[in-house]
Design an enzyme around this catalytic site. Sequence first.
Site, mmCIF file in Angstrom:
data_model
loop_
_atom_site.group_PDB
_atom_site.id
_atom_site.type_symbol
_atom_site.label_atom_id
_atom_site.label_comp_id
_atom_site.label_asym_id
_atom_site.label_seq_id
_atom_site.Cartn_x
_atom_site.Cartn_y
_atom_site.Cartn_z
ATOM 1 N N ASP A 132 0.829 -1.280 0.089
ATOM 2 C CA ASP A 132 -0.011 -0.070 0.095
ATOM 3 C C ASP A 132 0.989 1.198 0.067
ATOM 4 O O ASP A 132 2.068 1.324 0.533
ATOM 5 C CB ASP A 132 -0.923 -0.079 1.350
ATOM 6 N N ASP A 144 -7.084 -1.224 -4.655
ATOM 7 C CA ASP A 144 -8.247 -0.644 -3.693
ATOM 8 C C ASP A 144 -9.183 0.344 -4.115
ATOM 9 O O ASP A 144 -10.315 0.326 -3.981
ATOM 10 C CB ASP A 144 -7.829 -0.374 -2.138
#
Length: 161
Positions: A120, A138
């Site tokens: 991330d 995401d």
Amino acid sequence: MAKQSGIKWLWLSLVVITLDLFSKYLVVERFELYESINILPIFNLTYARNYGAAFSFLADHSGWQKYLFLTLAIIISFILANVLRRNQIDQKRENMAYALIIGGAIGNAIDRAYRGYVVDFFDFYWHIYHYPVFNIADVAIVMGAGLLILETFLDKKKKSD
């Protein structure tokens, strides 16, 4: 002549997967873990590892969650690909939504299978409050879910007219 299937929208899934994996590759190659570069007063690029699901859900468990999330991503992707196959190609919003979700699910699944975690790097914050760090996969999943919600409201409005 038979109508074309929505499966042709899988090109969008491939775009999402490619952008997601390439961006994660760049982050891993150019950042140290937890290194952060300020881009805007409310946004950093920060290399983080997520061993769980959204918002690091189940991240502190012994590793079984990796297999759970991989299995879920595969099952959901197959189900949604089947829905695409049954849809008509001109069901644009719905097909786009499913393709985005498939691309995001597979992008994170590849990362999880290869690395054991998901990379991330989008880090939004306000003063000391940070939103959980996330990635392109995401974003695609959330955009797909948002399109499905929008399609539901627009479909209800169309049926009531």
